[in-house]
Scaffold this motif. Sequence first.
Motif, PDB file in Angstrom:
ATOM      1  N   PRO A   1      -6.334  -5.970  -5.771  1.00  0.00           N
ATOM      2  CA  PRO A   1      -5.477  -4.891  -6.271  1.00  0.00           C
ATOM      3  C   PRO A   1      -4.002  -5.255  -6.230  1.00  0.00           C
ATOM      4  CG  PRO A   1      -6.202  -4.404  -4.045  1.00  0.00           C
ATOM      5  CD  PRO A   1      -6.927  -5.650  -4.462  1.00  0.00           C
TER       6      PRO A   1
ATOM      7  N   ARG B   1       0.794  -1.228   0.000  1.00  0.00           N
ATOM      8  CA  ARG B   1       0.000   0.000   0.000  1.00  0.00           C
ATOM      9  C   ARG B   1       0.829   1.281   0.000  1.00  0.00           C
ATOM     10  NH1 ARG B   1      -5.379  -1.130   3.765  1.00  0.00           N
ATOM     11  NH2 ARG B   1      -6.151  -2.885   2.514  1.00  0.00           N
TER      12      ARG B   1
ATOM     13  N   LEU C   1      -0.421   0.173  -4.764  1.00  0.00           N
ATOM     14  CA  LEU C   1      -1.250   1.347  -4.487  1.00  0.00           C
ATOM     15  C   LEU C   1      -2.115   1.724  -5.686  1.00  0.00           C
ATOM     16  CD1 LEU C   1      -1.975   3.648  -2.537  1.00  0.00           C
ATOM     17  CD2 LEU C   1      -0.040   4.944  -3.479  1.00  0.00           C
ATOM     18  N   LEU C   2      -1.593   1.533  -6.903  1.00  0.00           N
ATOM     19  CA  LEU C   2      -2.367   1.855  -8.102  1.00  0.00           C
ATOM     20  C   LEU C   2      -3.643   1.025  -8.172  1.00  0.00           C
ATOM     21  CD1 LEU C   2      -2.572   3.471 -10.730  1.00  0.00           C
ATOM     22  CD2 LEU C   2      -1.228   1.663 -11.854  1.00  0.00           C
TER      23      LEU C   2
ATOM     24  N   TYR D   1     -11.477  -6.624  -2.860  1.00  0.00           N
ATOM     25  CA  TYR D   1     -12.672  -5.782  -2.904  1.00  0.00           C
ATOM     26  C   TYR D   1     -13.802  -6.535  -3.596  1.00  0.00           C
ATOM     27  CZ  TYR D   1      -9.571  -1.868  -1.765  1.00  0.00           C
ATOM     28  OH  TYR D   1      -8.681  -1.034  -1.147  1.00  0.00           O
TER      29      TYR D   1
ATOM     30  N   HIS E   1      -5.411  -0.195  -5.597  1.00  0.00           N
ATOM     31  CA  HIS E   1      -6.381   0.363  -4.637  1.00  0.00           C
ATOM     32  C   HIS E   1      -6.996   1.656  -5.184  1.00  0.00           C
ATOM     33  CE1 HIS E   1      -5.417  -2.353  -1.291  1.00  0.00           C
ATOM     34  NE2 HIS E   1      -4.174  -2.292  -1.711  1.00  0.00           N
ATOM     35  N   THR E   2      -6.169   2.500  -5.777  1.00  0.00           N
ATOM     36  CA  THR E   2      -6.656   3.758  -6.342  1.00  0.00           C
ATOM     37  C   THR E   2      -7.664   3.508  -7.456  1.00  0.00           C
ATOM     38  OG1 THR E   2      -4.526   4.790  -5.813  1.00  0.00           O
ATOM     39  CG2 THR E   2      -5.942   5.935  -7.388  1.00  0.00           C
ATOM     40  N   TYR E   3      -7.366   2.516  -8.299  1.00  0.00           N
ATOM     41  CA  TYR E   3      -8.270   2.183  -9.408  1.00  0.00           C
ATOM     42  C   TYR E   3      -9.647   1.782  -8.884  1.00  0.00           C
ATOM     43  CZ  TYR E   3     -10.400  -0.588 -13.127  1.00  0.00           C
ATOM     44  OH  TYR E   3     -11.286  -1.105 -14.039  1.00  0.00           O
ATOM     45  N   TRP E   4      -9.669   0.888  -7.867  1.00  0.00           N
ATOM     46  CA  TRP E   4     -10.967   0.424  -7.354  1.00  0.00           C
ATOM     47  C   TRP E   4     -11.799   1.578  -6.825  1.00  0.00           C
ATOM     48  CZ3 TRP E   4     -14.095  -3.701  -7.376  1.00  0.00           C
ATOM     49  CH2 TRP E   4     -15.145  -3.722  -6.463  1.00  0.00           C
ATOM     50  N   TRP E   5     -11.181   2.448  -6.019  1.00  0.00           N
ATOM     51  CA  TRP E   5     -11.940   3.540  -5.437  1.00  0.00           C
ATOM     52  C   TRP E   5     -12.324   4.587  -6.473  1.00  0.00           C
ATOM     53  CZ3 TRP E   5     -14.295   2.424  -1.326  1.00  0.00           C
ATOM     54  CH2 TRP E   5     -13.737   1.548  -0.396  1.00  0.00           C
ATOM     55  N   ALA E   6     -11.570   4.665  -7.559  1.00  0.00           N
ATOM     56  CA  ALA E   6     -11.914   5.609  -8.619  1.00  0.00           C
ATOM     57  C   ALA E   6     -13.145   5.155  -9.403  1.00  0.00           C
ATOM     58  CB  ALA E   6     -10.733   5.801  -9.572  1.00  0.00           C
TER      59      ALA E   6
END
Length: 523
Positions: free
Chosen positions: A477, A182, A480-481, A353, A483-488
């Motif tokens: 995921p 992360r 970090l990319l 996720y 995790h960022t993709y999922w939340w985006a």
Amino acid sequence: MNAREDAARPEARDGLRCLVTGATGYIGGRLVPELLDAGHRVRCLARSPGRLRDQTWQRDVEVVRGDVTDAVSVAGAMRDVDVAYYLVHALGTGKDFEETDRRAARIFGEQARAAGVRRIVYLGGLTPEGVPERDLSPHLRSRAEVGRILLGCGVPATVLRAAVIIGSGSASFEMLRYLTERLPVMVTPSWVRTRIQPIAVRDVLRLLVGSARMPSEVNRTFDIGGPEVLTYRDMMVRYAAVAGLPRRVILPVPVLTPGLSSHWVGLVTPVPASIARPLTESLRHEVVCREHDIARYVPHPPGHPLGFDESVRLALQRVRDARVTTRWSSASVPGAPSDPLPTDPDWAGGSLYTDEREKAVDAPPEALWQVIEGIGGENGWYSFPLAWSLRGLLDRLVGGVGLRRGRRDAQRLLVGDSLDFWRVEEIEPGRLLRLRAEMRLPGLAWLELCVEHDGTGSATPHDGGRTRYRQRALFHPHGLLGHTYWWAVSPFHAVVFGGMARNIARAAARAPLTRTREREPAR
């Protein structure tokens, strides 16, 4: 007939009768199948036996209800036992965990002696050389005390002492995993410079199984570890390399105390603070093996002990697929010791996720399955066609397959078929379709479409049965990319996945049920 007389019988000479406490825990749940594979008979003592019902080995063992702090239940569990494994401790249970550990260990030792148990095997923590016990973290201090109590109880005991155990589900490993995955840039506590001798869970289990047959005169501790001594920083850097992540930038600072760093770990990882705090407090001390005498009694096979990189590779190898195969109907996940188990905590095994949808369907199960099996290609994905087209175009722009592959057959699917930018990973006719994404993603993705019915046979809305459609999107995921993709993209899930569930249910309700050809065997 007592345990010693029974063990003398010819049919009982090969396999030992083993009691395993902590079978719902990380090590215990993985030790049981290893003992069974070695030809031993196993009894499990558990406070909540129901937690073992989804284990693949549950029917091959005897399960008794009890608690290590209750002398009566421990006495019953010890009856006719040759070897008793003590694999519990009160980490994370509150301020009085040291007293709880102390009382439980005394009860266990006393009841083992009274029952004529031939050996106790305990897995404790590796302690630093030259540090007075009073200066140890409460976690390490308690584990050292438990070892002393068991060694002095009058039953020959093997006390194995390990540092960080590398395997999916190990709290120490999960903390390492989340911190590394992360945070590409980390401001870390000074304990990242602490030297540690990690060990693979496979080697720990091998030594636990082998300890059951130690000579009766052996009553001592053994330090166990892998072949390498690393700092915590080394482990994060090498974990990133094995996991295929960019090199991590790690900046140690002296101002983060163990208390502050446990809160920092709690913010970054899902490991509970009640577990993270004692683990981070223990990392103040160097934990390196002072001897390797265990090899005299349990020789290392070729290739063992495993190195750090290989241990991490095994821990990551199947965890993603194994977690995904856990479905609504069953939590059973067979596999190797490095794989996740149904009893592992939710935070173990890395991030996964999910987006889950469920709809009642006014149609028989066959009609719903007909719609599911016909998804994709010319039939589309039953929600927001523009969004799917745009996603396919974006995938092609970055070198992916896009939506151009379509389907092999307009009505039927087989395992291995390409389906637009998905691949059919599993199909259970009339029940489950699982697709694995082959689009360019910072992680791994799956889509599951499931038919459920609470009656028997081919129900209609008029015969009392009820058809339900269940849909699950999963994303593991990568860094970090990921995790960022999922939340985006998660704000769009209500439209894309919610609309998909509604429209599939509607299509099943109004579509005529057609006869299908005899199904070919799945490839």
